[in-house]
Design a protein around this motif. Structure first.
Motif, PDB file in Angstrom:
ATOM      1  N   GLY A   1       0.925  -1.249   0.093  1.00 24.18           N
ATOM      2  CA  GLY A   1      -0.171  -0.088   0.067  1.00 24.18           C
ATOM      3  C   GLY A   1       0.933   1.157  -0.292  1.00 24.18           C
ATOM      4  O   GLY A   1       0.830   2.039  -0.138  1.00 24.18           O
ATOM      5  N   GLN A   2       2.204   1.135   0.106  1.00 23.47           N
ATOM      6  CA  GLN A   2       3.210   2.620   0.525  1.00 23.47           C
ATOM      7  C   GLN A   2       4.320   2.590  -0.427  1.00 23.47           C
ATOM      8  O   GLN A   2       5.247   2.821  -0.797  1.00 23.47           O
ATOM      9  CB  GLN A   2       3.485   2.555   1.547  1.00 23.47           C
ATOM     10  CG  GLN A   2       2.657   2.644   2.328  1.00 23.47           C
ATOM     11  CD  GLN A   2       2.351   1.983   4.133  1.00 23.47           C
ATOM     12  OE1 GLN A   2       2.962   0.735   3.400  1.00 23.47           O
ATOM     13  NE2 GLN A   2       1.261   2.227   4.866  1.00 23.47           N
ATOM     14  N   ALA A   3       4.126   1.189  -1.720  1.00 20.75           N
ATOM     15  CA  ALA A   3       4.900   1.623  -2.831  1.00 20.75           C
ATOM     16  C   ALA A   3       5.137   2.697  -3.781  1.00 20.75           C
ATOM     17  O   ALA A   3       4.218   3.381  -3.521  1.00 20.75           O
ATOM     18  CB  ALA A   3       4.700   0.845  -3.971  1.00 20.75           C
ATOM     19  N   ASN A   4       6.608   2.984  -3.814  1.00 20.66           N
ATOM     20  CA  ASN A   4       7.177   1.695  -3.898  1.00 20.66           C
ATOM     21  C   ASN A   4       7.722   2.236  -2.450  1.00 20.66           C
ATOM     22  O   ASN A   4       8.745   3.158  -2.341  1.00 20.66           O
ATOM     23  CB  ASN A   4       8.418   2.727  -4.861  1.00 20.66           C
ATOM     24  CG  ASN A   4       7.958   2.800  -7.125  1.00 20.66           C
ATOM     25  OD1 ASN A   4       6.988   1.460  -6.722  1.00 20.66           O
ATOM     26  ND2 ASN A   4       8.779   2.714  -7.236  1.00 20.66           N
ATOM     27  N   VAL A   5       8.432   0.937  -2.249  1.00 24.41           N
ATOM     28  CA  VAL A   5       9.603   1.153  -0.754  1.00 24.41           C
ATOM     29  C   VAL A   5      11.108   0.102  -0.836  1.00 24.41           C
ATOM     30  O   VAL A   5      11.463   0.391  -1.789  1.00 24.41           O
ATOM     31  CB  VAL A   5       9.333  -0.516   0.052  1.00 24.41           C
ATOM     32  CG1 VAL A   5       9.719  -0.466   1.221  1.00 24.41           C
ATOM     33  CG2 VAL A   5       6.907   0.239   0.285  1.00 24.41           C
ATOM     34  N   ILE A   6      11.711   2.124  -0.306  1.00 21.99           N
ATOM     35  CA  ILE A   6      13.035   1.371   0.063  1.00 21.99           C
ATOM     36  C   ILE A   6      13.770   1.260   0.903  1.00 21.99           C
ATOM     37  O   ILE A   6      12.626   2.252   2.117  1.00 21.99           O
ATOM     38  CB  ILE A   6      14.029   2.673  -0.111  1.00 21.99           C
ATOM     39  CG1 ILE A   6      13.044   2.974  -2.006  1.00 21.99           C
ATOM     40  CG2 ILE A   6      15.076   2.031  -1.236  1.00 21.99           C
ATOM     41  CD1 ILE A   6      13.747   3.933  -2.808  1.00 21.99           C
ATOM     42  N   VAL A   7      13.858   0.132   1.478  1.00 22.09           N
ATOM     43  CA  VAL A   7      14.995   0.315   3.060  1.00 22.09           C
ATOM     44  C   VAL A   7      16.355   1.166   2.945  1.00 22.09           C
ATOM     45  O   VAL A   7      17.344   0.033   2.419  1.00 22.09           O
ATOM     46  CB  VAL A   7      14.702  -1.632   3.288  1.00 22.09           C
ATOM     47  CG1 VAL A   7      15.189  -1.329   4.906  1.00 22.09           C
ATOM     48  CG2 VAL A   7      13.170  -1.640   3.498  1.00 22.09           C
ATOM     49  N   VAL A   8      17.086   1.898   3.582  1.00 25.22           N
ATOM     50  CA  VAL A   8      17.527   1.970   3.418  1.00 25.22           C
ATOM     51  C   VAL A   8      18.800   1.440   4.989  1.00 25.22           C
ATOM     52  O   VAL A   8      17.812   1.471   6.261  1.00 25.22           O
ATOM     53  CB  VAL A   8      17.550   3.772   4.084  1.00 25.22           C
ATOM     54  CG1 VAL A   8      19.506   4.491   4.392  1.00 25.22           C
ATOM     55  CG2 VAL A   8      17.085   4.187   2.959  1.00 25.22           C
TER      56      VAL A   8
END
Length: 133
Positions: free
Chosen positions: A65-72
């Motif tokens: 639901g929160q696309a695009n997702v990036i994990v730092v």
């Protein structure tokens, strides 16, 4: 015969894990976003960083639901300072990409404060995401 390169144990750089699975990176879900261009920019920045930044992709990180997702993910030094991975949602435009890259270039979690606008896009990791710490 397959040959594997073994990286010597040592400091790990700040790492960006970019979701490119069922929803993230999908032009049907987020038309008008240059998904391939975003990933290319992140990879180019990693290549130019001299080993201070790494980029990986994942099939699905979960919070569709929160696309695009990036994990730092923090570097080794960031982890020593107690930092955990920061989950960024709605990374859909050049501004979000700029903010992620600026934070990573400054050291990322545990080393530098994220840009204020990026903190508004931080989301909680989904349950079961302990492997991303």
């Amino acid at each position: 015969m397959t040959t594997f390169a073994i990286r010597p144990f040592g400091a790990r750089p700040c790492t960006l894990v970019v979701c490119r699975g069922c929803c993230c990176g999908d032009a049907r879900k987020n038309p008008g976003t240059d998904h391939a261009g975003q990933l290319a920019r992140l990879r180019d920045a990693a290549a130019a960083s001299g080993g201070r930044l790494a980029v990986r992709t994942s099939d699905c990180l979960g919070p569709c639901g929160q696309a695009n997702v990036i994990v730092v993910q923090p570097s080794t030094e960031g982890r020593r300072r107690g930092a955990r991975a920061a989950w960024i949602g709605w990374a859909l435009d050049d501004d979000a990409t700029d903010d992620v890259l600026a934070w990573a270039a400054a050291g990322g979690p545990g080393i530098a404060e994220p840009p204020a606008t990026l903190t508004l896009q931080m989301i909680p990791p989904p349950s079961g995401a302990a492997r991303m710490r």
